[in-house]
Design a protein around this motif. Structure first.
Motif, PDB file in Angstrom:
ATOM      1  N   GLU A 266       0.834  -1.206   0.000  1.00  0.00           N
ATOM      2  CA  GLU A 266       0.000   0.000   0.000  1.00  0.00           C
ATOM      3  C   GLU A 266       0.866   1.252   0.000  1.00  0.00           C
ATOM      4  O   GLU A 266       0.534   2.249  -0.653  1.00  0.00           O
ATOM      5  N   LEU A 267       1.975   1.213   0.722  1.00  0.00           N
ATOM      6  CA  LEU A 267       2.894   2.348   0.774  1.00  0.00           C
ATOM      7  C   LEU A 267       3.456   2.658  -0.608  1.00  0.00           C
ATOM      8  O   LEU A 267       3.462   3.819  -1.042  1.00  0.00           O
ATOM      9  N   ALA A 268       3.931   1.621  -1.297  1.00  0.00           N
ATOM     10  CA  ALA A 268       4.485   1.821  -2.642  1.00  0.00           C
ATOM     11  C   ALA A 268       3.428   2.373  -3.584  1.00  0.00           C
ATOM     12  O   ALA A 268       3.694   3.297  -4.370  1.00  0.00           O
ATOM     13  N   PHE A 269       2.222   1.834  -3.504  1.00  0.00           N
ATOM     14  CA  PHE A 269       1.118   2.304  -4.342  1.00  0.00           C
ATOM     15  C   PHE A 269       0.811   3.772  -4.056  1.00  0.00           C
ATOM     16  O   PHE A 269       0.651   4.581  -4.973  1.00  0.00           O
ATOM     17  N   THR A 270       0.743   4.108  -2.765  1.00  0.00           N
ATOM     18  CA  THR A 270       0.408   5.476  -2.366  1.00  0.00           C
ATOM     19  C   THR A 270       1.451   6.470  -2.841  1.00  0.00           C
ATOM     20  O   THR A 270       1.111   7.568  -3.323  1.00  0.00           O
ATOM     21  N   MET A 271       2.713   6.115  -2.734  1.00  0.00           N
ATOM     22  CA  MET A 271       3.772   7.024  -3.161  1.00  0.00           C
ATOM     23  C   MET A 271       3.696   7.276  -4.672  1.00  0.00           C
ATOM     24  O   MET A 271       3.861   8.410  -5.140  1.00  0.00           O
ATOM     25  N   ILE A 272       3.425   6.233  -5.422  1.00  0.00           N
ATOM     26  CA  ILE A 272       3.292   6.382  -6.874  1.00  0.00           C
ATOM     27  C   ILE A 272       2.106   7.275  -7.231  1.00  0.00           C
ATOM     28  O   ILE A 272       2.210   8.170  -8.075  1.00  0.00           O
ATOM     29  N   ILE A 273       0.973   7.065  -6.562  1.00  0.00           N
ATOM     30  CA  ILE A 273      -0.210   7.897  -6.805  1.00  0.00           C
ATOM     31  C   ILE A 273       0.065   9.348  -6.429  1.00  0.00           C
ATOM     32  O   ILE A 273      -0.395  10.284  -7.097  1.00  0.00           O
ATOM     33  N   SER A 274       0.829   9.551  -5.362  1.00  0.00           N
ATOM     34  CA  SER A 274       1.142  10.924  -4.941  1.00  0.00           C
ATOM     35  C   SER A 274       1.937  11.658  -6.011  1.00  0.00           C
ATOM     36  O   SER A 274       1.784  12.875  -6.183  1.00  0.00           O
TER      37      SER A 274
END
Length: 467
Positions: A266-274
């Motif tokens: 989820e962290l990796a996904f969130t950083m990419i979306i950011s």
């Protein structure tokens, strides 16, 4: 809430809605396949004149963002892919899910492929045919996963928008909970998690490994309503508290703080979306877009990259990995100067929650911009649904488009500022909670998250819309 609970309790309501949406999905795929073009300039206009492409990227995708923020994972309730993969699982092998699949990384990797390769490589957001192929792959993969693994594996562990909907649904006033915990504790049949009812069409136990009594946030429940129906169906003793699961109204703080720490996937996904939402907003204005694209272009020139796919992948890495990583790291590095004891991984997993409100606000802004800017195309799109002829006429100057007036544009500008301001405010509340929960000594430093990240959007919108 009563109306929603009554609707989802109807035996064939969900099935009927999903069947109708499935018909729309197949229609969009057909229209997409009917419009093939390769020239970049032509595709840039065709994306707006092709009915399927217009609906998918300018209205369906924004709908996902808007609906998840305000209503949680309400899209999952009407998503036809859930119906398809559930039927496939009914007749499939029902194998156990391996650990690598249950880790959640499949969703993140799938989304990276879509963003890095699909959008920045094949331009699936511009080419109707590639968009149709992308949707067909989603359908095919949902069938394949359903045929192999047990339960609703695709929606839980593979769907590329699963994490996104889960992240944004923390702001929703709508949630799925039980109304009486005591009733679940004394329940003998446990129909909502029973293996016997797992593969029924309507009255079925949970297919995404949840026990309704233990649902504390909106991140995972796909709102199929099966647990409510089966709870009612097997209520042989006619308890007044059954059916127990259902829609409830949530308070913002309760849902906002229900899940403060993310998993690694989820962290990796969130950083990419950011990083993605930075590009989405800053690319709206030519000035900030040129600044944002300076580094990717400089790297392409220095490395003499001529291959379109390699250049697109490099651009994605810089914009969606490197840039957000730098932004996320700034508060942590400053905190270490003041000898803050939190580890880097703990900081990332926890304080990611401070970035999410601003991400959601920026995504809402993009949704507003996209939906309003595409309104003029509906004057022409139904006369030529594949869009090929209208695109040619437009490029020849034989089709003119009306533009929104000054008053609507001003209203949109004010709305964008309010949304980003609200995102910064909610982010600040989240940072305050995190500071308290993690016993952060230098609390003021962590407020750099809403200040730095939020001001990127706020400054861009103010300069662009009011210059």
């Amino acid at each position: 809430m009563k109306i929603l609970n009554r609707l989802i309790s109807l035996k064939y309501f969900s099935l009927l809605i999903k069947t109708l949406v499935l018909f729309v999905l197949f229609s969009l795929i057909y229209i997409g396949f009917s419009a093939h073009a390769t020239e970049a300039g032509f595709l840039k206009q065709l994306r707006n004149f092709n009915l399927a492409n217009l609906i998918v990227w300018s209205y369906w995708w924004p709908f996902l963002v808007v609906s998840s923020i305000f209503f949680g994972r309400i899209w999952c309730m009407i998503c036809p892919i859930e119906m398809i993969t559930s039927f496939a699982s009914l007749i499939g092998l029902k194998k156990e899910r391996p650990a690598w699949l249950k880790s959640g990384w499949m969703i993140t990797i799938f989304y990276i492929l879509i963003l890095f390769v699909g959008i920045n490589g094949f331009a699936i957001h511009r080419s109707p045919m590639y968009m149709a192929i992308y949707l067909s792959v989603i359908v095919g993969l949902s069938i394949l996963i359903g045929l192999i693994y047990k339960k609703n594996t695709f929606c839980k562990y593979v769907c590329p928008i699963g994490i996104l909907l889960g992240l944004y649904s923390r702001f929703s006033f709508l949630g799925w909970r039980v109304k009486a915990n005591d009733s679940c504790a004394s329940c003998k049949d446990k129909s909502c998690v029973s293996k016997i009812d797992l593969y029924r069409v309507n009255e079925k136990s949970c297919g995404v490994d949840l026990f309704p009594k233990n649902i504390a946030d909106n991140s995972e429940c796909i709102l199929c309503g099966g647990c409510r129906k089966v709870c009612d169906k097997n209520n042989s003793e006619n308890f007044s508290t059954r059916p127990n699961p259902g829609f409830v109204k949530l308070k913002l703080k309760g849902s906002l703080f229900s899940k403060l720490e993310l998993t690694a996937a989820e962290l990796a996904f969130t950083m990419i979306i950011s990083g993605f939402v930075i590009y989405e907003i800053l690319s709206e204005w030519s000035v900030t877009k040129s600044i944002l694209m300076f580094t990717p272009k400089a790297l392409n020139n220095s490395l003499a990259i001529s291959n379109h796919f390699v250049a697109g992948f490099l651009k994605s890495v810089v914009l969606f990995v490197v840039f957000p990583f730098i932004i996320w790291t700034i508060p942590y590095l400053i905190s270490k100067i003041f000898k803050e004891k939190i580890s880097f991984l703990q900081y990332l997993k926890s304080f990611a929650a401070g970035f999410i409100p601003i991400m959601a606000a920026a995504h809402l802004c993009k949704a507003v911009l996209k939906m309003t800017s595409r309104i003029p195309y509906f004057e022409h799109v139904f006369s030529n649904i594949d869009g090929l002829q209208n695109t040619q006429l437009f490029l020849k100057g034989q089709i003119s488009m009306f533009t929104l007036g000054q008053q609507p544009q001003l209203m949109i500008s004010v709305l964008l500022i309010l949304l980003i301001g609200l995102g910064i405010f909610v982010s600040s509340i989240t940072i305050k909670k995190l500071n308290s929960t993690l016993n952060i000594e230098n609390k003021a430093i962590m407020y750099l998250i809403p200040i730095v990240y939020g001001l990127i959007f706020l400054a861009t919108i103010l300069q662009w819309r009011f210059q």
